[in-house]
Every structure is written in C-alpha cells, then in structure tokens.
Design an enzyme around this catalytic site. Structure first.
Site, PDB file in Angstrom:
ATOM      1  N   LYS A  14      43.569  68.356   8.374  1.00  0.00           N
ATOM      2  CA  LYS A  14      43.645  68.376   6.907  1.00  0.00           C
ATOM      3  C   LYS A  14      42.313  67.965   6.269  1.00  0.00           C
ATOM      4  O   LYS A  14      41.843  68.611   5.343  1.00  0.00           O
ATOM      5  CB  LYS A  14      44.750  67.433   6.413  1.00  0.00           C
ATOM      6  CG  LYS A  14      46.142  67.800   6.899  1.00  0.00           C
ATOM      7  CD  LYS A  14      47.215  66.899   6.284  1.00  0.00           C
ATOM      8  CE  LYS A  14      47.165  65.459   6.753  1.00  0.00           C
ATOM      9  NZ  LYS A  14      47.640  65.227   8.112  1.00  0.00           N
ATOM     10  N   ARG A  89      54.072  62.917   1.553  1.00  0.00           N
ATOM     11  CA  ARG A  89      54.501  62.736   2.941  1.00  0.00           C
ATOM     12  C   ARG A  89      55.996  62.485   3.040  1.00  0.00           C
ATOM     13  O   ARG A  89      56.513  62.316   4.151  1.00  0.00           O
ATOM     14  CB  ARG A  89      53.769  61.528   3.529  1.00  0.00           C
ATOM     15  CG  ARG A  89      52.567  61.873   4.374  1.00  0.00           C
ATOM     16  CD  ARG A  89      51.928  60.565   4.820  1.00  0.00           C
ATOM     17  NE  ARG A  89      51.254  60.692   6.064  1.00  0.00           N
ATOM     18  CZ  ARG A  89      49.929  60.897   6.185  1.00  0.00           C
ATOM     19  NH1 ARG A  89      49.182  61.045   5.113  1.00  0.00           N
ATOM     20  NH2 ARG A  89      49.390  60.963   7.368  1.00  0.00           N
ATOM     21  N   ARG A 128      39.325  61.568  18.549  1.00  0.00           N
ATOM     22  CA  ARG A 128      38.828  61.016  17.287  1.00  0.00           C
ATOM     23  C   ARG A 128      38.781  59.495  17.343  1.00  0.00           C
ATOM     24  O   ARG A 128      37.844  58.876  16.853  1.00  0.00           O
ATOM     25  CB  ARG A 128      39.718  61.489  16.115  1.00  0.00           C
ATOM     26  CG  ARG A 128      39.220  61.003  14.761  1.00  0.00           C
ATOM     27  CD  ARG A 128      39.982  61.639  13.612  1.00  0.00           C
ATOM     28  NE  ARG A 128      41.285  61.024  13.409  1.00  0.00           N
ATOM     29  CZ  ARG A 128      42.170  61.453  12.511  1.00  0.00           C
ATOM     30  NH1 ARG A 128      41.910  62.501  11.760  1.00  0.00           N
ATOM     31  NH2 ARG A 128      43.334  60.842  12.362  1.00  0.00           N
ATOM     32  N   ARG A 134      38.724  54.675  14.691  1.00  0.00           N
ATOM     33  CA  ARG A 134      39.876  54.488  13.798  1.00  0.00           C
ATOM     34  C   ARG A 134      40.992  53.792  14.554  1.00  0.00           C
ATOM     35  O   ARG A 134      41.481  54.312  15.561  1.00  0.00           O
ATOM     36  CB  ARG A 134      40.327  55.863  13.270  1.00  0.00           C
ATOM     37  CG  ARG A 134      40.478  55.874  11.769  1.00  0.00           C
ATOM     38  CD  ARG A 134      40.885  57.231  11.311  1.00  0.00           C
ATOM     39  NE  ARG A 134      42.332  57.304  11.155  1.00  0.00           N
ATOM     40  CZ  ARG A 134      42.947  58.256  10.464  1.00  0.00           C
ATOM     41  NH1 ARG A 134      42.241  59.205   9.890  1.00  0.00           N
ATOM     42  NH2 ARG A 134      44.255  58.253  10.358  1.00  0.00           N
ATOM     43  N   ARG A 145      53.252  57.651  14.834  1.00  0.00           N
ATOM     44  CA  ARG A 145      52.946  58.479  13.656  1.00  0.00           C
ATOM     45  C   ARG A 145      53.581  59.860  13.784  1.00  0.00           C
ATOM     46  O   ARG A 145      54.014  60.439  12.785  1.00  0.00           O
ATOM     47  CB  ARG A 145      51.430  58.598  13.468  1.00  0.00           C
ATOM     48  CG  ARG A 145      50.836  57.321  12.862  1.00  0.00           C
ATOM     49  CD  ARG A 145      49.373  57.168  13.186  1.00  0.00           C
ATOM     50  NE  ARG A 145      48.530  58.192  12.625  1.00  0.00           N
ATOM     51  CZ  ARG A 145      47.331  58.531  13.123  1.00  0.00           C
ATOM     52  NH1 ARG A 145      46.884  57.950  14.228  1.00  0.00           N
ATOM     53  NH2 ARG A 145      46.616  59.452  12.535  1.00  0.00           N
TER      54      ARG A 145
HETATM   55  P1  ADP Z   1      46.697  61.208   9.482  1.00  0.00           P
HETATM   56  O1  ADP Z   1      47.017  62.441   8.691  1.00  0.00           O
HETATM   57  O2  ADP Z   1      45.750  61.475  10.606  1.00  0.00           O
HETATM   58  O3  ADP Z   1      47.899  60.420   9.914  1.00  0.00           O
HETATM   59  P2  ADP Z   1      45.739  59.776   7.077  1.00  0.00           P
HETATM   60  O4  ADP Z   1      44.331  59.323   6.984  1.00  0.00           O
HETATM   61  O5  ADP Z   1      46.187  60.846   6.141  1.00  0.00           O
HETATM   62  O6  ADP Z   1      45.879  60.201   8.594  1.00  0.00           O
HETATM   63  O7  ADP Z   1      46.745  58.534   6.889  1.00  0.00           O
HETATM   64  C1  ADP Z   1      46.620  57.360   7.636  1.00  0.00           C
HETATM   65  C2  ADP Z   1      47.801  56.410   7.344  1.00  0.00           C
HETATM   66  O8  ADP Z   1      47.795  56.018   5.957  1.00  0.00           O
HETATM   67  C3  ADP Z   1      49.198  56.978   7.572  1.00  0.00           C
HETATM   68  O9  ADP Z   1      49.599  56.897   8.921  1.00  0.00           O
HETATM   69  C4  ADP Z   1      50.037  56.076   6.641  1.00  0.00           C
HETATM   70  O10 ADP Z   1      50.265  54.810   7.213  1.00  0.00           O
HETATM   71  C5  ADP Z   1      49.133  55.862   5.442  1.00  0.00           C
HETATM   72  N1  ADP Z   1      49.369  56.895   4.408  1.00  0.00           N
HETATM   73  C6  ADP Z   1      48.494  57.890   4.054  1.00  0.00           C
HETATM   74  N2  ADP Z   1      49.029  58.695   3.120  1.00  0.00           N
HETATM   75  C7  ADP Z   1      50.280  58.210   2.869  1.00  0.00           C
HETATM   76  C8  ADP Z   1      51.363  58.613   2.021  1.00  0.00           C
HETATM   77  N3  ADP Z   1      51.263  59.684   1.239  1.00  0.00           N
HETATM   78  N4  ADP Z   1      52.508  57.873   2.041  1.00  0.00           N
HETATM   79  C9  ADP Z   1      52.618  56.796   2.796  1.00  0.00           C
HETATM   80  N5  ADP Z   1      51.662  56.363   3.642  1.00  0.00           N
HETATM   81  C10 ADP Z   1      50.497  57.052   3.684  1.00  0.00           C
END
Ligand code: ADP
Length: 189
Positions: A14, A89, A128, A134, A145
């Site tokens: 993404k 999400r 990654r 990270r 996740r």
């Molecule tokens: P990825 O898509 O690789 O999981 P992100 O950088 O988008 O990574 O998100 C990392 C973390 O941040 C998620 O696992 C979650 O804990 C939190 N997070 C991000 N966006 C949201 C959201 N829209 N709602 C709830 N938690 C979120």
C-alpha cells in the site's frame, strides 16, 4: 476530487503504490500507520497508546483513529483529493469515512484491493523488518496482524463491493506492473 482507498493485507504494498499514485495524480496522502509511527517517535501520549496496540499486532480503537483521520483531512487545503492508506480497517471506520466525506460533499472514488498471496506477504514483511527495523515486522507479530486482517479488515471487501467502489488489483509481480494496473483503473473512473 479523487478520493482513493488503497486496501490490502499488511505487506501488500500500500505504501509503495501510494507514493506512485501521489506522484502521478498530485493528491494528498494519509497513512495512519505513518502518523502513528511519527507520534511514537515524538514520544507523545498518543504515541505511547499507539505503541501498546501496534506491538501486539492489534488495531487501535476506532474512535481514536477516526479522530486522527478527521484532523489530518482538515489540514489539507485546496486538495485535489486524498489517498487513504491503512484506513479504513474496520466496517465502523468505512462508515465513518463515508460520513466524513459526505459532510464535505465528497465520496470515495475507488477502493483498490491489492491482492497478494499469504506466503508472499510473510516473506516481504520479514525482509522489511530486517531492513527497516520496524518492531511489528517480526514473525510472531506479523501472524497476529494477519489474523486481525482476516477477521476485522477483510470484511471491507464485501462492504466496498456493495458500495460499488471495489476494484481488484493483482498485488504480486513487479512494482511497475502493479502500478500500471492501478493507473488503468484510476483513469477509467
Ligand atoms: P501494515 O499495513 O503493514 O500493517 P501500517 O503501517 O498501515 O502497516 O499499520 C501499522 C499498525 O498501526 C497496525 O498494525 C495497527 O496497529 C495500527 N493502525 C494503522 N492504521 C490503523 C487503523 N486504521 N485502525 C486501527 N489501527 C491502525
């Protein structure tokens, strides 16, 4: 206004594809993950709260993330549109986004679902983690996740299909090939 939801499991690309979309279409980018990581780095109260959830591979509470999103959206002036990366999400977040945009006389133009096989997601995320450090890109947290993705986030595929905004994208292959498919879909809107 071009409002794009870029959707997919953790590791689906993404962030990478969002950068290309921003470069080609000149729209604003909101990555909720980036916002939260910046808060963690700055050591804010929100950052401390976020870290607790992220390290456990869990989602932050909807109300909290919806507030963050509304504030970021309001900070964009004279915008040509927005790419939403990592949001929504959950169904509650998708409903909140629809309402938020409607209040501004707008709507989601398209939802791009980056579809990547699960074994490839795992390989990409472990790589990654090694390269970027990270903290949530370790095998144990990645597994959590992915479970959260399937139970709480994947239902949005049906939700956006019902809303008439869904577009499937083949998320494996070269970055250029994937972007070509995305651009074709956007240009058809
Ligand atoms: P990825 O898509 O690789 O999981 P992100 O950088 O988008 O990574 O998100 C990392 C973390 O941040 C998620 O696992 C979650 O804990 C939190 N997070 C991000 N966006 C949201 C959201 N829209 N709602 C709830 N938690 C979120």
């Amino acid at each position: 206004m071009l409002n794009i939801v870029i959707f997919g499991a953790p590791g689906s690309g993404k962030g990478t594809q969002s950068e290309r979309i921003v470069a080609k279409y000149g729209i604003n980018h909101i990555s909720t993950g980036d916002v939260l990581r910046a808060e963690i780095k700055a050591g804010t109260e929100l950052g401390v709260t976020a870290k607790g959830y992220i390290d456990q591979g869990q989602l932050l509470p909807d109300e909290l993330i919806i507030d963050i999103l509304a504030n970021t959206l309001d900070s964009f002036k004279e915008s040509k549109g927005v790419i939403f990366d990592g949001f929504p999400r959950t169904i509650a977040q998708a409903e909140a986004l629809k309402k938020m945009l409607a209040e501004r006389g707008q709507e989601v133009s398209i939802m791009l679902d980056l579809d990547v096989p699960e074994d490839e997601l795992m390989t990409r995320l472990i790589k990654r983690g090694l390269e970027s450090g990270r903290a949530d890109d370790n095998e144990e947290t990645i597994k959590k996740r992915l479970v959260v993705y399937h139970s709480q986030t994947a239902p949005l595929i049906e939700w956006y299909k019902n809303d008439g905004k869904y577009q499937h994208i083949h998320g494996s292959g070269t970055m250029e090939g994937i972007f070509a498919e995305i651009a074709e879909a956007i240009d058809k809107i």
